[in-house]
Design an enzyme around this catalytic site. Structure first.
Site, PDB file in Angstrom:
ATOM      1  N   HIS A 238       0.874  -1.171   0.000  1.00 28.68           N
ATOM      2  CA  HIS A 238       0.000   0.000   0.000  1.00 28.68           C
ATOM      3  C   HIS A 238       0.911   1.221   0.000  1.00 28.68           C
ATOM      4  O   HIS A 238       1.901   1.244   0.726  1.00 28.68           O
ATOM      5  CB  HIS A 238      -0.878  -0.031   1.255  1.00 28.68           C
ATOM      6  CG  HIS A 238      -2.005   0.942   1.255  1.00 28.68           C
ATOM      7  ND1 HIS A 238      -1.803   2.295   1.353  1.00 28.68           N
ATOM      8  CD2 HIS A 238      -3.344   0.768   1.165  1.00 28.68           C
ATOM      9  CE1 HIS A 238      -2.982   2.909   1.326  1.00 28.68           C
ATOM     10  NE2 HIS A 238      -3.933   2.006   1.206  1.00 28.68           N
ATOM     11  N   ARG A 259      -5.715  10.233  -1.760  1.00 30.30           N
ATOM     12  CA  ARG A 259      -5.166  10.507  -3.085  1.00 30.30           C
ATOM     13  C   ARG A 259      -6.305  10.635  -4.086  1.00 30.30           C
ATOM     14  O   ARG A 259      -6.260  11.457  -4.997  1.00 30.30           O
ATOM     15  CB  ARG A 259      -4.190   9.416  -3.500  1.00 30.30           C
ATOM     16  CG  ARG A 259      -2.843   9.535  -2.797  1.00 30.30           C
ATOM     17  CD  ARG A 259      -1.862   8.506  -3.308  1.00 30.30           C
ATOM     18  NE  ARG A 259      -2.314   7.159  -3.025  1.00 30.30           N
ATOM     19  CZ  ARG A 259      -2.599   6.238  -3.923  1.00 30.30           C
ATOM     20  NH1 ARG A 259      -2.462   6.482  -5.207  1.00 30.30           N
ATOM     21  NH2 ARG A 259      -3.032   5.040  -3.553  1.00 30.30           N
TER      22      ARG A 259
END
Ligand SMILES: Cc1cc2nc3c(=O)[nH]c(=O)nc-3n(C[C@H](O)[C@H](O)[C@H](O)COP(=O)(O)OP(=O)(O)OC[C@H]3O[C@@H](n4cnc5c(N)ncnc54)[C@H](O)[C@@H]3O)c2cc1C
Ligand code: SF4
Ligand code: SF4
Ligand code: FES
Ligand code: FES
Lengths: 582, 443
Positions: A238, A259
């Site tokens: 991740h 994001r």
């Protein structure tokens, strides 16, 4: 030595989503079954299902389809998924998530009109992620744990499975050897069917997202039992694990939604480095590309002072960040980082193991009486898992396993062979040895070593030389393990537990590194610096392995079976422009 | 960013070795903490284990406040080890870590949570649908029931609340805050089918709650079991008649109707109030949305802290303040003629009274300590139950302190903790003097 012996119809190892749904479904299919759950942590407290933040992918909307969910999953997996499993995943996700509400009492977030809300998650052509705020896992695991209580299914908590027990020929699994972690006593369980559902969890890396309680135990046990494993080179990183100096919380996630909403990443020089890696998508790129890019920046000496890169969300507005990511903002605040106004140092963090035991859609393995479900099984996600497909996998295949085990036990009335007593005695003696040595290697040092080796050489990027060095280092650590000494009594002895964790980490590291050597290309989460291109000509196979006579993995390549979707269809689908959210 | 001044800290860790038994003791560790801002109690324990004493035992799984495995008592207050950072604790004091109260200790800081889960299970925490529906229920997010339930389903079963609750120890049958909180979320859920049974199972417990708010104060998830308990009490009053009554239940309804009876089952915000001593009453009716609800409760709790600090002293003057909505029915028990209580001394008197809690009657026989100051109108009536694990505290006239023999708890003449593990001052009773007789209020 006499050890406690328990007989059960079904032994379920692990109490995450997979273990619990298996128990519930087996019980509901036949309440007369004697089901025993064992788990390493307290009842329902261990494992990653509880830690799920994002949510659970399922098709619930008329404008969405199983077909689309399947294609997204195959695209994410870069075509090497077991298509039967992927198809089962998407089709059964729908009834599974409904049962979560209608049978078990979960209550997921709603649309204003009262229907279930589904949010966007990376890599999906439709907003299909069911969630409960950013704590979806707690809702799922708390409610299913209560259902276990309701059915009075016995649970042995703080009992860890050490090894599976087989018949003399090694063809059938007849139960498992457990350790009662509280008093240090061994327990033997003999069962007509055994399910392994310990939920992978790649904590053998310096930075890791799963709780440190996990230590790839199931994968280690499965390997040692001789079952066929697949895709072990596929470990997902991740991109945004927090860096926290001196804290075990390091590696804990900041969720991807940041994001997705426009947070960006800066290297140590304050540059938005994604412009050099994926100028079209920038930070909205996929997990693997983002992780790799950050890692390459760090390797190139452009890390920030804390040793990673920075994520910046402040420009989204402090109110926006606090309102939409309250959990993440609070997590940062606890460590005096200000997500809403400042920047937070992050690093890629080991998140999920795509590989695992080779299973069919009813969770059968290559050994008789042995079932595997959840993160311990491989094939569903191919080379990469989509966000939201993980907990979905565990719940769907846990449910499949429960039903399948109940069917198996109805059909199969034969007696279970007894575990080999000599073998049990030998295992117990081997596990106890460190307690008997008055001096020797220190287990925490060895565990640090394996984490560093994996991080540096079998991590986000890989290359031939590093992999062979890593394998040599694993062997050295394995050898050093033979001289580990652990002080004190066996009762609640944490260093001793760490020693057992380490044994599993070693076996899994061996599998990952050896499989990674076999795949000389880039695919999904697997990236070879020395072979940086995806190669569909030569590499449309799965790396499978069993434990060889020398204890090392014996590899067999198996070509991908394009049984539901052809390669051309998959490639075609991958060329579609990604859906841009918001 | 996460830099902060380096600190040298002393950590006192409770040790109990199951192979040796005994009462346990504290071990002292010292260490340099380079990053007090980012070092949690869990990190401290991990370091102690690695660097100083590998035999220290503690429990954790997720390390990110999600699993509720690492609950312990940190400097006298329940909390999660992984949620409490070094910088949160006063730098000039030792850090004390001990296991949760009310649970058997397995080793050092590790407790056996079986009693917790037993009580949890008894409260029927499991969903049992009214009917099995093919599709998830259509319930808008702003429906009253979801507003009421709010985030109360996010309990992580850490046991902190139970450890902080002094009533758990008095009544074996008391389900305790976490179980009642879960029961509440089901009682409010329109999809649930076994609520009459559940209400009956937990009702008695709800009358054991003294509304101390300890549970709400310590909950690491910022839930309010107290509010849940009040919700159940009001629900019960509304539905008691409709429920078929089991034998013995009549007693409960014949009790002088608690003031709650008149409160409609409506989410109305009540005023925070306070009663004498450490025990406090606060908003129970209001179920406003999150996150304002959380802020609201935080504010209420802070208010209570201030109120009880002020409250010590002129106890006689402190009649119930604000609406008594949340108070369980109190009764005045005669204790002693005032003339028998010497001024400037502590007298211990046994009180005896009957309680009907829920469906059964029991006789409570219990000493109370009356501390009479030189100024005759100034006195305090102390509860003799130690605020640690509930042993009986006695007055040591020689040393001028209250002592608890169990684990060495000591309290000064004002009831403040001066030594040992008790997490808070001695509890006090409300009292009054009628016709020259001292009366104490019990709930
Ligand atoms: C931080 C985090 C966030 C995530 N977020 C998402 C998300 O948003 N969406 C998504 O789809 N997926 C997500 N995932 C992935 C997902 O959580 C996992 O894939 C999934 O929950 C695994 O479920 P499981 O049942 O296989 O195992 P787990 O839930 O991990 O359960 C494993 C169980 O096995 C027990 N156990 C372990 N070892 C032993 C042993 N030796 N003996 C006995 N018992 C043992 C453990 O105590 C535990 O009870 C996330 C993972 C992490 C770590
Ligand atoms: S309010 Fe007080 S008495 Fe009631 S459950 Fe909470 S801590 Fe216990
Ligand atoms: S209510 Fe709060 S303190 Fe109590 S068990 Fe649940 S999370 Fe822990
Ligand atoms: S370790 Fe899970 S809550 Fe602290
Ligand atoms: S009960 Fe432990 S000090 Fe009083």
């Amino acid at each position: 030595m006499t050890i406690e012996k328990i007989h059960a119809d079904v032994l379920i190892i692990g109490m995450g989503g997979a273990g619990q749904l298996a128990a519930l479904n087996a019980f509901d299919a036949d309440p007369s079954l004697k089901i025993l759950i064992v788990c390493k942590a307290l009842k329902g407290k261990g494992g990653c299902t509880r830690m799920v933040q994002g949510g659970f992918n399922a098709v619930l909307n008329d404008d969405d389809s199983h077909e689309m969910h399947l294609m997204d999953t195959l695209k994410g997996g870069q075509y090497i998924n077991d298509q039967d499993l992927a198809k089962t995943l998407v089709e059964q996700a729908t009834p599974t998530i409904k049962e979560m509400e209608t049978l078990y009492g979960c209550f997921f977030d709603r649309n204003p009109n009262g229907t279930i809300h589904q949010k966007a998650f990376a890599g999906q052509s439709f907003d299909r992620t069911v969630h409960k705020g950013d704590l979806t896992g707690i809702e799922i695991i708390s409610r299913t744990t209560e259902q276990i209580m309701k059915r009075r299914i016995p649970v042995l908590e703080e009992h860890r499975a050490l090894d599976l027990l087989t018949d003399a020929q090694g063809r059938q699994v007849v139960g498992a050897l457990l350790l009662n972690m509280r008093n240090g006593a061994f327990v033997q369980v003999q069962a007509r069917a055994t399910l392994v559902a310990t939920g992978g969890g790649p904590t053998q890396y310096r930075f890791h997202a799963p709780g440190p309680e996990k230590s790839v135990d199931g994968l280690g046990m499965l390997y040692r039992s001789g079952v066929r494993m697949r895709d072990m080179e596929m470990v997902q990183f991740h991109p945004t694990g927090m860096i926290i100096p001196g804290s075990v919380v390091a590696g804990a996630l900041l969720e991807e939604g940041l994001r997705g909403c426009g947070a960006y990443m800066l290297n140590g020089n304050g540059e938005r480095f994604m412009a050099n890696y994926d100028p079209a998508r920038m930070e909205r790129t996929t997990r693997d590309v983002m992780s790799r890019s950050s890692y390459l920046e760090m390797q190139a000496g452009r890390a920030c002072a804390e040793g990673g890169v920075h994520i910046v969300a402040a420009h989204l507005g402090p109110e926006f960040v606090e309102k939409n990511f309250p959990g993440m903002a609070a997590r940062c605040r606890q460590f005096k980082y200000d997500l809403a106004r400042g920047k937070v140092p992050v690093s890629p963090t080991a998140h999920y193991v795509m590989g695992g035991a080779q299973i069919d859609k009813d969770c059968h393995t290559t050994l008789e009486r042995l079932f595997v479900a959840g993160e311990d099984a491989g094939g569903v996600h191919g080379a990469n898992r989509l966000g939201g497909n993980g907990v979905c996998d565990s719940c769907v295949f846990g449910r499949q396993a429960g039903k399948s085990i109940a069917r198996f036990l109805t059909a199969e009335r034969g007696a279970v062979p007894h575990p080999d007593a000599a073998r049990v005695a030998e295992l117990c003696a081997r596990y106890e040895r460190p307690l008997e040595r008055s001096s020797g290697e220190r287990v925490f040092v060895l565990r640090d070593q394996i984490r560093e080796t994996n991080w540096n050489k079998v991590g986000v990027t890989r290359r031939e030389q590093d992999l062979s060095e890593a394998i040599a280092e694993f062997e050295a650590i394995a050898e050093a393990c033979e001289t580990v000494s652990v002080e004190g009594h066996a009762a609640y002895n944490m260093p001793w537990q760490t020693y057992i964790d380490l044994l599993n980490m070693i076996d899994v590291s061996r599998m990952v590194a050896t499989s990674a050597q076999e795949r000389k290309e880039q695919r999904g989460a697997h990236f070879r610096i020395d072979y940086p291109e995806q190669n569909d000509e030569q590499y449309l196979f799965n790396v499978t392995l069993t434990r060889g006579a020398d204890g090392r993995p014996a590899i067999v390549r198996q070509p991908v079976a394009f049984v539901h979707k052809s390669l051309a269809e998959c490639q075609q689908y991958s060329k579609r422009p990604p859906k841009v959210n918001k | 960013m996460a830099t902060s001044a380096h600190q040298r800290r002393v950590i006192q860790v409770f040790r109990y070795d199951p192979t040796r038994g005994g009462d346990g003791h504290y071990d002292r560790f010292e260490m340099d903490v380079a990053h007090p801002n980012s070092t949690t109690m869990l990190d401290i324990l991990i370091r102690i284990q690695r660097e100083q004493d590998p035999s220290v035992a503690f429990r954790y799984a997720c390390r990110v406040n999600m699993c509720g495995s690492c609950g312990m008592v940190i400097n006298g207050r329940e909390g999660l080890a992984c949620k409490t950072n070094v910088c949160d604790l006063p730098p000039d004091r030792d850090i004390t870590l001990r296991p949760l109260n009310h649970f058997p200790v397995v080793k050092d800081l590790v407790v056996d949570m079986t009693p917790f889960f037993k009580k949890y299970e008894d409260a029927m925490p499991f969903f049992s649908p009214r009917t099995i529906e093919p599709e998830p229920a259509v319930i808008p997010p702003d429906a009253r029931e979801r507003q009421d339930i709010g985030l109360a389903t996010e309990c992580i079963q850490c046991g902190c609340c139970v450890s902080s609750c002094s009533m758990v120890n008095y009544h074996d049958g008391y389900a305790g805050p976490a179980a009642l909180n879960r029961a509440f979320t089901l009682l409010a859920d329109s999809r649930e089918g076994r609520n009459a049974e559940r209400l009956r199972a937990v009702l008695q417990s709800c009358y054991n709650c003294r509304t101390e708010f300890n549970c709400t104060e310590v909950c690491p998830k910022e839930l309010s079991p107290t509010r849940a308990i009040k919700y159940i009490q009001r629900l019960a009053l509304k539905h008691l008649g409709e429920l078929s009554r089991p034998a013995g239940m009549t007693n409960a309804t014949e009790e002088p109707a608690p003031p709650v009876a008149v409160v409609p089952f409506e989410p109305v915000l009540q005023h925070a109030g306070c009663v004498a001593g450490a025990c406090s009453v606060a908003a129970a009716g209001g179920l406003p949305d999150d996150p304002s609800r959380r802020q609201f409760f935080r504010r209420v709790i802070m208010g209570i802290g201030a109120a009880s600090a002020l409250g010590v002293g002129g106890l006689l003057a402190t009649a119930a303040v604000g609406p008594t909505l949340t108070k369980t029915p109190g009764r005045w028990i005669p204790i002693s003629p005032m003339d028998d209580l010497a001024p400037a001394q502590v007298s211990t008197v046994t009180m005896r009274y009957e309680v009907t809690s829920g469906f059964h009657k029991e006789t409570v026989v219990k000493p109370v300590m009356i501390c009479r100051r030189a100024d005759v109108n100034n006195m305090v009536v102390f509860n003799t139950t130690c605020t640690h694990l509930g042993c009986t505290v006695r007055w040591d006239a020689g040393k001028n302190i209250y002592v608890c023999a169990c684990h060495g708890g000591q309290f000064d003449h004002e009831g403040r903790v001066i030594a040992g593990p008790p997490p808070r001052p001695l509890d006090t009773y409300r009292f009054k003097v009628e016709n020259g007789c001292l009366m104490v209020e019990v709930v």
